[in-house]
Write an enzyme that holds these catalytic residues in place. Structure first.
Site, PDB file in Angstrom:
ATOM      1  N   ARG A   1     -76.768  22.848 -68.150  1.00  0.00           N
ATOM      2  CA  ARG A   1     -77.676  21.760 -69.032  1.00  0.00           C
ATOM      3  C   ARG A   1     -79.012  21.855 -68.773  1.00  0.00           C
ATOM      4  NH1 ARG A   1     -77.414  15.383 -67.216  1.00  0.00           N
ATOM      5  NH2 ARG A   1     -78.238  16.351 -65.448  1.00  0.00           N
TER       6      ARG A   1
ATOM      7  N   ASN B   1     -79.166  24.642 -55.212  1.00  0.00           N
ATOM      8  CA  ASN B   1     -79.875  25.611 -54.827  1.00  0.00           C
ATOM      9  C   ASN B   1     -81.416  25.289 -54.608  1.00  0.00           C
ATOM     10  OD1 ASN B   1     -77.982  27.599 -54.792  1.00  0.00           O
ATOM     11  ND2 ASN B   1     -78.037  27.876 -57.094  1.00  0.00           N
TER      12      ASN B   1
ATOM     13  N   THR C   1     -74.771  22.912 -57.390  1.00  0.00           N
ATOM     14  CA  THR C   1     -73.917  21.708 -57.484  1.00  0.00           C
ATOM     15  C   THR C   1     -72.702  22.257 -58.254  1.00  0.00           C
ATOM     16  OG1 THR C   1     -75.325  21.280 -59.492  1.00  0.00           O
ATOM     17  CG2 THR C   1     -75.685  19.855 -57.311  1.00  0.00           C
TER      18      THR C   1
ATOM     19  N   CYS D   1     -80.003  19.191 -57.453  1.00  0.00           N
ATOM     20  CA  CYS D   1     -80.194  20.706 -57.749  1.00  0.00           C
ATOM     21  C   CYS D   1     -79.783  21.290 -56.293  1.00  0.00           C
ATOM     22  CB  CYS D   1     -81.320  21.233 -58.196  1.00  0.00           C
ATOM     23  SG  CYS D   1     -81.323  22.991 -58.347  1.00  0.00           S
TER      24      CYS D   1
ATOM     25  N   CYS E   1     -75.264  28.261 -59.610  1.00  0.00           N
ATOM     26  CA  CYS E   1     -75.713  26.562 -59.447  1.00  0.00           C
ATOM     27  C   CYS E   1     -74.906  26.247 -58.174  1.00  0.00           C
ATOM     28  CB  CYS E   1     -75.041  26.033 -61.040  1.00  0.00           C
ATOM     29  SG  CYS E   1     -75.295  24.250 -61.090  1.00  0.00           S
TER      30      CYS E   1
HETATM   31  N1  LIG Z   1     -79.200  22.185 -64.824  1.00  0.00           N
HETATM   32  C1  LIG Z   1     -78.493  21.061 -63.860  1.00  0.00           C
HETATM   33  C2  LIG Z   1     -79.533  20.809 -62.565  1.00  0.00           C
HETATM   34  C3  LIG Z   1     -79.755  22.138 -61.781  1.00  0.00           C
HETATM   35  C4  LIG Z   1     -78.623  22.510 -61.193  1.00  0.00           C
HETATM   36  C5  LIG Z   1     -78.999  23.729 -60.109  1.00  0.00           C
HETATM   37  N2  LIG Z   1     -79.083  25.054 -60.726  1.00  0.00           N
HETATM   38  C6  LIG Z   1     -78.073  23.721 -58.862  1.00  0.00           C
HETATM   39  O1  LIG Z   1     -78.161  24.682 -58.106  1.00  0.00           O
HETATM   40  O2  LIG Z   1     -77.259  22.618 -58.520  1.00  0.00           O
HETATM   41  C7  LIG Z   1     -78.328  19.750 -64.510  1.00  0.00           C
HETATM   42  O3  LIG Z   1     -79.287  19.469 -65.663  1.00  0.00           O
HETATM   43  O4  LIG Z   1     -77.823  19.017 -63.868  1.00  0.00           O
END
Ligand SMILES: N[C@@H](CCC[C@H](N)C(=O)O)C(=O)O
Length: 300
Positions: free
Chosen positions: A226, A95, A236, A93, A234
């Site tokens: 997800r 952030n 990533t 994650c 997000c």
């Molecule tokens: N929902 C993502 C994990 C969280 C990602 C995040 N918000 C970020 O900032 O990268 C997953 O299930 O891969």
């Protein structure tokens, strides 16, 4: 009776998290921080509200840390134990990990000066190096993006083609000319389960300024995450989107400014690095009440 639990809420470009300090791993073991508890904490009406939970714990107290960190276990004192709002585990994650470092500093668990050159933090996606910038922002090196094919997603009956990119967690980064504001991202996009057996984060991206020599590229994105739904940002996803925008222009490196609904991030893509920069903010800190936890209420 246990004393009440300290808890913080914070965000990075409005991707928000409930943060549970648990340095010695005795406050929020797996049995207590189960999926139902994560969903309760992230509930925006009956809980604190958030896109996920970050447990701040030393790596030695995380049962799966040796397997995911290998030899890097020794250099990762701290582990970002991240859960999506639906209770599922995520590998990475972008952030959240910046907020994680900010909380280590503000909770007095790490000296800010020690972060100047970067510190290693464990995640389920492996070790990551991150640090504090002089301007109050935080950076994290996600390592190289890994492309694993092309795919498509269906959003509100419309099909979008994109690059499958792993940033430790899976992404489908779709460049589009569609009007991003007009898209309805409330429902789970349909995706190819063979390409993404563990599910996928879907980014819809418009290019505002294409990558070119001598100037930063500039893109804008919306994302359906997800395990969460549409989020305001997000990290990533911003990295995967930057990689896809560069690849579309035939480039493998460069700086990309990424506008998300919740603010702005910057991504520097190099041959073996993807450095994400952006803010991290602690909004509030306090205690969970015995009443909410369903434990005996003192004095009643
Ligand atoms: N929902 C993502 C994990 C969280 C990602 C995040 N918000 C970020 O900032 O990268 C997953 O299930 O891969």
């Amino acid at each position: 009776m246990r004393t009440r639990d300290r808890v913080l809420v914070g965000h990075g470009t409005e991707n928000d998290f409930v943060v549970l300090p648990d340095p010695d791993g005795d406050r929020w073991p797996e049995i207590r921080l189960d999926a139902a508890m994560v969903r309760r904490l992230c509930d925006r009406r009956a809980g604190l509200g958030g896109d996920g939970v970050l447990r701040v714990v030393r790596s030695v107290h995380v049962p799966d840390a040796p397997a995911v960190l290998g030899d890097a276990l020794d250099r990762c004192e701290w582990f970002m134990d991240h859960r999506n709002a639906d209770g599922s585990l995520a590998e990475m994650c972008g952030n959240g990990v910046r907020l994680f470092l900010h909380v280590l500093v503000t909770e007095g668990l790490l000296d800010r000066a020690a972060c100047a050159d970067g510190v290693w933090v464990g995640t389920r996606g492996g070790p990551r190096r991150l640090g504090a910038g002089a301007d109050g922002t935080y950076w994290v090196d996600m390592g190289p993006a890994r492309e694993f094919g092309r795919g498509s997603a269906e959003v509100a009956g419309r099909r979008f083609e994109g690059l499958a990119v792993s940033m430790g967690n899976p992404h489908l980064a779709c460049l589009t000319d569609a009007d991003l504001d007009a898209l309805d991202l409330t429902a789970q996009p349909r995706f190819d389960a063979e390409l993404f057996p563990e599910g996928v984060n879907v980014e819809l991206i418009t290019v505002l300024r294409a990558p070119a020599e001598g100037a930063d590229a500039h893109i804008r994105l919306r994302v359906h995450e997800r395990g969460v739904g549409e989020t305001r940002s997000c990290g990533t996803g911003a990295c995967a989107a930057a990689y896809a925008a560069l690849a579309d222009a035939g480039a493998t490196a460069g700086t990309v400014v990424v506008d998300v609904p919740g603010g702005r991030l910057t991504v520097d893509v190099g041959p073996d690095t993807t450095v994400l920069r952006g803010p991290a903010v602690v909004v509030a800190a306090g205690e969970l009440t015995a009443e909410w936890l369903g434990e005996p209420v003192p004095g009643s």
